[in-house]
Design a protein around this motif. Structure first.
Motif, PDB file in Angstrom:
ATOM      1  N   LEU A   9      -8.107   0.035   1.351  1.00 56.06           N
ATOM      2  CA  LEU A   9      -7.836  -0.532   2.671  1.00 56.06           C
ATOM      3  C   LEU A   9      -6.355  -0.835   2.857  1.00 56.06           C
ATOM      4  CD1 LEU A   9     -10.903  -2.911   3.031  1.00 56.06           C
ATOM      5  CD2 LEU A   9     -10.470  -0.802   4.304  1.00 56.06           C
ATOM      6  N   ASP A  10      -5.723  -1.328   1.794  1.00 54.96           N
ATOM      7  CA  ASP A  10      -4.285  -1.612   1.861  1.00 54.96           C
ATOM      8  C   ASP A  10      -3.482  -0.320   2.036  1.00 54.96           C
ATOM      9  OD1 ASP A  10      -2.031  -3.405   1.682  1.00 54.96           O
ATOM     10  OD2 ASP A  10      -1.675  -2.546  -0.322  1.00 54.96           O
ATOM     11  N   ALA A  11      -3.877   0.719   1.306  1.00 56.12           N
ATOM     12  CA  ALA A  11      -3.188   2.009   1.435  1.00 56.12           C
ATOM     13  C   ALA A  11      -3.370   2.579   2.833  1.00 56.12           C
ATOM     14  CB  ALA A  11      -3.721   2.990   0.389  1.00 56.12           C
ATOM     15  N   TRP A  12      -4.568   2.439   3.400  1.00 56.28           N
ATOM     16  CA  TRP A  12      -4.847   2.915   4.762  1.00 56.28           C
ATOM     17  C   TRP A  12      -3.934   2.220   5.764  1.00 56.28           C
ATOM     18  CZ3 TRP A  12      -7.688   6.675   6.976  1.00 56.28           C
ATOM     19  CH2 TRP A  12      -7.987   6.561   8.318  1.00 56.28           C
ATOM     20  N   GLN A  13      -3.833   0.896   5.641  1.00 58.77           N
ATOM     21  CA  GLN A  13      -3.003   0.119   6.574  1.00 58.77           C
ATOM     22  C   GLN A  13      -1.521   0.455   6.417  1.00 58.77           C
ATOM     23  OE1 GLN A  13      -3.806  -1.711   9.127  1.00 58.77           O
ATOM     24  NE2 GLN A  13      -1.690  -2.165   9.554  1.00 58.77           N
ATOM     25  N   LYS A  14      -1.072   0.599   5.195  1.00 57.85           N
ATOM     26  CA  LYS A  14       0.344   0.930   4.974  1.00 57.85           C
ATOM     27  C   LYS A  14       0.676   2.338   5.461  1.00 57.85           C
ATOM     28  CE  LYS A  14       1.278  -2.139   1.128  1.00 57.85           C
ATOM     29  NZ  LYS A  14       1.566  -2.234  -0.300  1.00 57.85           N
ATOM     30  N   TYR A  15      -0.249   3.261   5.296  1.00 59.71           N
ATOM     31  CA  TYR A  15       0.013   4.640   5.712  1.00 59.71           C
ATOM     32  C   TYR A  15       0.104   4.756   7.224  1.00 59.71           C
ATOM     33  CZ  TYR A  15      -0.416   9.690   6.124  1.00 59.71           C
ATOM     34  OH  TYR A  15      -0.204  11.000   6.433  1.00 59.71           O
ATOM     35  N   TRP A  16      -0.845   4.162   7.943  1.00 61.96           N
ATOM     36  CA  TRP A  16      -0.879   4.299   9.401  1.00 61.96           C
ATOM     37  C   TRP A  16       0.024   3.286  10.084  1.00 61.96           C
ATOM     38  CZ3 TRP A  16      -2.611   8.706  10.913  1.00 61.96           C
ATOM     39  CH2 TRP A  16      -3.618   9.348  10.201  1.00 61.96           C
ATOM     40  N   GLY A  17       0.228   2.121   9.486  1.00 65.33           N
ATOM     41  CA  GLY A  17       1.091   1.114  10.092  1.00 65.33           C
ATOM     42  C   GLY A  17       0.582   0.667  11.450  1.00 65.33           C
ATOM     43  N   ASN A  18       1.517   0.486  12.367  1.00 68.50           N
ATOM     44  CA  ASN A  18       1.170   0.056  13.724  1.00 68.50           C
ATOM     45  C   ASN A  18       1.127   1.221  14.704  1.00 68.50           C
ATOM     46  OD1 ASN A  18       1.041  -2.621  12.921  1.00 68.50           O
ATOM     47  ND2 ASN A  18       3.235  -2.920  13.222  1.00 68.50           N
ATOM     48  N   TYR A  74      -1.494   5.558  -4.360  1.00 67.41           N
ATOM     49  CA  TYR A  74      -2.791   6.007  -3.865  1.00 67.41           C
ATOM     50  C   TYR A  74      -2.744   6.403  -2.402  1.00 67.41           C
ATOM     51  CZ  TYR A  74      -7.791   6.069  -2.952  1.00 67.41           C
ATOM     52  OH  TYR A  74      -9.047   6.452  -2.588  1.00 67.41           O
ATOM     53  N   TRP A  75      -1.825   5.833  -1.650  1.00 70.17           N
ATOM     54  CA  TRP A  75      -1.704   6.160  -0.223  1.00 70.17           C
ATOM     55  C   TRP A  75      -1.344   7.618  -0.013  1.00 70.17           C
ATOM     56  CZ3 TRP A  75       2.992   7.858   1.521  1.00 70.17           C
ATOM     57  CH2 TRP A  75       4.079   7.644   0.674  1.00 70.17           C
ATOM     58  N   ARG A  76      -0.770   8.252  -1.003  1.00 68.86           N
ATOM     59  CA  ARG A  76      -0.389   9.660  -0.862  1.00 68.86           C
ATOM     60  C   ARG A  76      -1.602  10.581  -0.767  1.00 68.86           C
ATOM     61  NH1 ARG A  76       4.699  10.135  -5.006  1.00 68.86           N
ATOM     62  NH2 ARG A  76       6.065   8.721  -3.862  1.00 68.86           N
ATOM     63  N   VAL A  77      -2.745  10.097  -1.169  1.00 70.07           N
ATOM     64  CA  VAL A  77      -3.974  10.874  -1.022  1.00 70.07           C
ATOM     65  C   VAL A  77      -4.222  11.156   0.457  1.00 70.07           C
ATOM     66  CG1 VAL A  77      -6.471  10.800  -1.391  1.00 70.07           C
ATOM     67  CG2 VAL A  77      -4.930   9.981  -3.159  1.00 70.07           C
ATOM     68  N   LEU A  78      -3.763  10.278   1.328  1.00 69.46           N
ATOM     69  CA  LEU A  78      -3.937  10.468   2.767  1.00 69.46           C
ATOM     70  C   LEU A  78      -3.158  11.671   3.293  1.00 69.46           C
ATOM     71  CD1 LEU A  78      -3.892   6.770   3.926  1.00 69.46           C
ATOM     72  CD2 LEU A  78      -5.803   8.344   4.069  1.00 69.46           C
ATOM     73  N   TRP A  79      -2.218  12.180   2.516  1.00 65.66           N
ATOM     74  CA  TRP A  79      -1.490  13.384   2.931  1.00 65.66           C
ATOM     75  C   TRP A  79      -2.428  14.588   2.993  1.00 65.66           C
ATOM     76  CZ3 TRP A  79       3.427  13.046  -0.609  1.00 65.66           C
ATOM     77  CH2 TRP A  79       4.265  12.033  -0.149  1.00 65.66           C
ATOM     78  N   VAL A  80      -3.546  14.513   2.286  1.00 64.31           N
ATOM     79  CA  VAL A  80      -4.497  15.621   2.281  1.00 64.31           C
ATOM     80  C   VAL A  80      -5.209  15.727   3.633  1.00 64.31           C
ATOM     81  CG1 VAL A  80      -6.535  16.539   1.109  1.00 64.31           C
ATOM     82  CG2 VAL A  80      -4.776  15.393  -0.201  1.00 64.31           C
ATOM     83  N   LEU A  81      -5.272  14.627   4.361  1.00 60.16           N
ATOM     84  CA  LEU A  81      -5.902  14.622   5.682  1.00 60.16           C
ATOM     85  C   LEU A  81      -4.905  15.156   6.709  1.00 60.16           C
ATOM     86  CD1 LEU A  81      -8.360  13.739   7.395  1.00 60.16           C
ATOM     87  CD2 LEU A  81      -7.204  11.567   7.716  1.00 60.16           C
TER      88      LEU A  81
END
Length: 124
Positions: A9-18, A74-81
């Motif tokens: 959840l923290d990685a999700w919030q940091k990746y997308w921000g505001n 771990y937030w870098r996993v979101l680069w796959v999306l």
């Protein structure tokens, strides 16, 4: 496991921000679900989003991935999306569905929405 979920959840919030991309991705997903039921490509893309988010937020897979690559990256996993291509494809399908009578208005709207970011950061 709770720690892995909180890290997800923290990685999700940091990746997308505001930003608003997460809402556009949600709108693209809903568009694929509602209007793309008969198109195989739309079903594949919406399925990809669901499977990816299930793997990302599942505490077991999050724990395993965080052990392999580290909790801090771990937030870098979101680069796959591929969020931006998915949003662009949904927008293109929507414009195509609306018909070819209004492409000029859509292009002007895109330029108008993007011009604020360019003008704000314009060097003086």
């Amino acid at each position: 496991m709770k720690r892995a979920l909180l890290a997800s959840l923290d990685a999700w919030q940091k990746y997308w921000g505001n930003g608003f991309y997460v809402y556009l991705l949600l709108a693209a997903f809903l568009y694929f679900l509602v209007f793309g039921r008969k198109k195989e490509r739309a079903r594949i893309l919406s399925g990809y989003i669901v499977v990816f988010l299930a793997v990302f937020f599942c505490p077991v897979t999050a724990y395993i991935i965080q052990k392999c690559i580290g909790r801090s990256v771990y937030w870098r996993v979101l680069w796959v999306l591929p969020a931006v291509p998915l949003i662009a494809y949904a927008g293109t399908c929507l414009v195509k569905k609306a018909g070819a009578s209004r492409p000029r208005q859509y292009i002007l709207l895109i330029f108008y929405c993007g011009s604020a970011g360019f003008l704000r950061n314009w060097p003086e």
